[in-house]
Design a protein around this motif. Sequence first.
Motif, PDB file in Angstrom:
ATOM      1  N   ARG A  89       1.000  -0.975   0.194  1.00 23.89           N
ATOM      2  CA  ARG A  89      -0.005  -0.209   0.281  1.00 23.89           C
ATOM      3  C   ARG A  89       1.196   1.506   0.363  1.00 23.89           C
ATOM      4  O   ARG A  89       2.246   1.068   0.683  1.00 23.89           O
ATOM      5  N   LYS A  90       0.430   2.083  -0.852  1.00 20.97           N
ATOM      6  CA  LYS A  90       1.436   3.531  -0.535  1.00 20.97           C
ATOM      7  C   LYS A  90       0.946   4.299   0.597  1.00 20.97           C
ATOM      8  O   LYS A  90       0.030   4.451   1.394  1.00 20.97           O
ATOM      9  N   GLY A  91       2.311   4.668   1.215  1.00 21.96           N
ATOM     10  CA  GLY A  91       2.732   4.959   2.395  1.00 21.96           C
ATOM     11  C   GLY A  91       3.214   3.407   3.262  1.00 21.96           C
ATOM     12  O   GLY A  91       3.150   3.764   4.383  1.00 21.96           O
ATOM     13  N   GLU A  92       2.839   2.467   2.659  1.00 25.55           N
ATOM     14  CA  GLU A  92       3.107   1.954   3.930  1.00 25.55           C
ATOM     15  C   GLU A  92       4.302   1.334   4.408  1.00 25.55           C
ATOM     16  O   GLU A  92       4.786   1.263   5.728  1.00 25.55           O
ATOM     17  N   PHE A  93       5.670   1.877   3.840  1.00 28.79           N
ATOM     18  CA  PHE A  93       6.805   1.102   3.448  1.00 28.79           C
ATOM     19  C   PHE A  93       7.499   2.957   4.404  1.00 28.79           C
ATOM     20  O   PHE A  93       7.708   3.635   3.278  1.00 28.79           O
ATOM     21  N   SER A  94       7.094   3.098   5.724  1.00 32.63           N
ATOM     22  CA  SER A  94       7.560   4.239   6.095  1.00 32.63           C
ATOM     23  C   SER A  94       9.241   5.105   5.415  1.00 32.63           C
ATOM     24  O   SER A  94       9.204   6.085   5.938  1.00 32.63           O
ATOM     25  N   PHE A  95       9.839   3.754   5.081  1.00 42.04           N
ATOM     26  CA  PHE A  95      11.680   4.156   4.212  1.00 42.04           C
ATOM     27  C   PHE A  95      11.134   4.861   3.136  1.00 42.04           C
ATOM     28  O   PHE A  95      12.540   5.363   2.774  1.00 42.04           O
ATOM     29  N   ALA A  96      10.444   4.268   2.594  1.00 42.31           N
ATOM     30  CA  ALA A  96      10.212   4.933   1.372  1.00 42.31           C
ATOM     31  C   ALA A  96       8.592   5.326   0.830  1.00 42.31           C
ATOM     32  O   ALA A  96       7.856   4.337   0.213  1.00 42.31           O
ATOM     33  N   PRO A  97       7.740   6.146   1.174  1.00 45.17           N
ATOM     34  CA  PRO A  97       7.023   6.730   1.564  1.00 45.17           C
ATOM     35  C   PRO A  97       5.975   6.428  -0.075  1.00 45.17           C
ATOM     36  O   PRO A  97       5.080   6.390  -0.049  1.00 45.17           O
ATOM     37  N   GLU A  98       6.857   7.334  -0.868  1.00 41.16           N
ATOM     38  CA  GLU A  98       5.844   7.182  -2.346  1.00 41.16           C
ATOM     39  C   GLU A  98       5.822   5.733  -2.668  1.00 41.16           C
ATOM     40  O   GLU A  98       4.972   5.190  -3.927  1.00 41.16           O
TER      41      GLU A  98
ATOM     42  N   LEU B 193       1.129   1.218  -4.211  1.00 40.77           N
ATOM     43  CA  LEU B 193      -0.337   1.134  -4.642  1.00 40.77           C
ATOM     44  C   LEU B 193      -1.633   1.986  -4.196  1.00 40.77           C
ATOM     45  O   LEU B 193      -1.267   1.154  -3.285  1.00 40.77           O
ATOM     46  N   ARG B 194      -1.785   2.962  -4.605  1.00 41.57           N
ATOM     47  CA  ARG B 194      -3.334   3.692  -3.916  1.00 41.57           C
ATOM     48  C   ARG B 194      -3.826   2.643  -4.457  1.00 41.57           C
ATOM     49  O   ARG B 194      -4.701   2.571  -5.417  1.00 41.57           O
ATOM     50  N   ARG B 195      -4.636   1.854  -2.912  1.00 45.03           N
ATOM     51  CA  ARG B 195      -5.587   1.216  -3.087  1.00 45.03           C
ATOM     52  C   ARG B 195      -6.734   1.585  -3.055  1.00 45.03           C
ATOM     53  O   ARG B 195      -8.864   0.403  -3.619  1.00 45.03           O
ATOM     54  N   THR B 196      -7.290   2.601  -2.909  1.00 48.80           N
ATOM     55  CA  THR B 196      -9.099   3.843  -1.905  1.00 48.80           C
ATOM     56  C   THR B 196      -9.514   3.284  -3.113  1.00 48.80           C
ATOM     57  O   THR B 196     -11.045   3.037  -3.401  1.00 48.80           O
ATOM     58  N   ASN B 197      -9.128   3.376  -4.455  1.00 45.60           N
ATOM     59  CA  ASN B 197      -9.982   3.166  -6.186  1.00 45.60           C
ATOM     60  C   ASN B 197     -10.221   1.281  -6.392  1.00 45.60           C
ATOM     61  O   ASN B 197     -10.317   1.543  -7.511  1.00 45.60           O
ATOM     62  N   LEU B 198      -9.681   0.761  -5.283  1.00 45.06           N
ATOM     63  CA  LEU B 198      -9.416  -0.822  -6.629  1.00 45.06           C
ATOM     64  C   LEU B 198     -10.562  -1.721  -6.035  1.00 45.06           C
ATOM     65  O   LEU B 198     -10.694  -3.019  -6.122  1.00 45.06           O
ATOM     66  N   LEU B 199     -10.194  -1.695  -4.903  1.00 39.50           N
ATOM     67  CA  LEU B 199     -10.911  -2.158  -3.454  1.00 39.50           C
ATOM     68  C   LEU B 199     -12.825  -1.496  -3.086  1.00 39.50           C
ATOM     69  O   LEU B 199     -12.327  -0.231  -2.772  1.00 39.50           O
ATOM     70  N   GLY B 200     -13.234  -2.099  -2.416  1.00 41.97           N
ATOM     71  CA  GLY B 200     -14.595  -1.467  -1.851  1.00 41.97           C
ATOM     72  C   GLY B 200     -15.808  -1.463  -3.105  1.00 41.97           C
ATOM     73  O   GLY B 200     -15.666  -1.681  -4.056  1.00 41.97           O
TER      74      GLY B 200
ATOM     75  N   ALA C 259       1.871   3.607 -10.234  1.00 39.42           N
ATOM     76  CA  ALA C 259       2.628   2.634  -8.846  1.00 39.42           C
ATOM     77  C   ALA C 259       3.614   1.724  -9.842  1.00 39.42           C
ATOM     78  O   ALA C 259       5.172   1.740  -9.702  1.00 39.42           O
ATOM     79  N   LEU C 260       3.256   1.463 -10.820  1.00 34.46           N
ATOM     80  CA  LEU C 260       3.882   0.680 -12.092  1.00 34.46           C
ATOM     81  C   LEU C 260       5.923   1.497 -12.936  1.00 34.46           C
ATOM     82  O   LEU C 260       6.534   1.194 -13.184  1.00 34.46           O
ATOM     83  N   GLN C 261       5.335   2.921 -13.144  1.00 28.16           N
ATOM     84  CA  GLN C 261       6.108   3.472 -12.923  1.00 28.16           C
ATOM     85  C   GLN C 261       7.224   3.426 -12.018  1.00 28.16           C
ATOM     86  O   GLN C 261       8.625   3.881 -12.783  1.00 28.16           O
ATOM     87  N   GLN C 262       7.346   3.132 -11.009  1.00 32.17           N
ATOM     88  CA  GLN C 262       8.259   3.625 -10.034  1.00 32.17           C
ATOM     89  C   GLN C 262       9.523   1.965 -10.432  1.00 32.17           C
ATOM     90  O   GLN C 262      10.343   2.069  -9.930  1.00 32.17           O
TER      91      GLN C 262
END
Length: 110
Positions: free
Chosen positions: A33-42, A45-52, A67-70
């Motif tokens: 999840r984007k922001g989950e890894f504190s050493f590389a917050p960027e 993948l932003r998942r808000t549009n993916l699920l729910g 995300a894959l541009q990373q």
Amino acid sequence: MQDIKLDDGDIRFDYVNDDQEVIQSAEIILGTRKGEFSFAPEMGLRRTNLLGKKSDVEIASSDVYEALQQEDRLKNINVKAIVNDHDRSITLKLTGNVGETKAEMEVDYA
């Protein structure tokens, strides 16, 4: 390049090389999840549009491309989203090029 091989999230005492290392890197990005890894917050993948309930396949596909541009070694990315409305899950079938080789991945989100 060379990296430690991951098998369903478990470390195996083996290595992945070249194309498989790029695919593994992309899978890690899509599984974070984007922001989950504190050493590389960027990273991730932003998942808000993916699920729910308010998921949007077009915007989610755009988020996947972003995300894959990373992973700049992966080119010509194509995303096909398969939505299961019954259990609100989505499967992404991805293709792209790693150098001259065509790479395929499938990622499930529930």
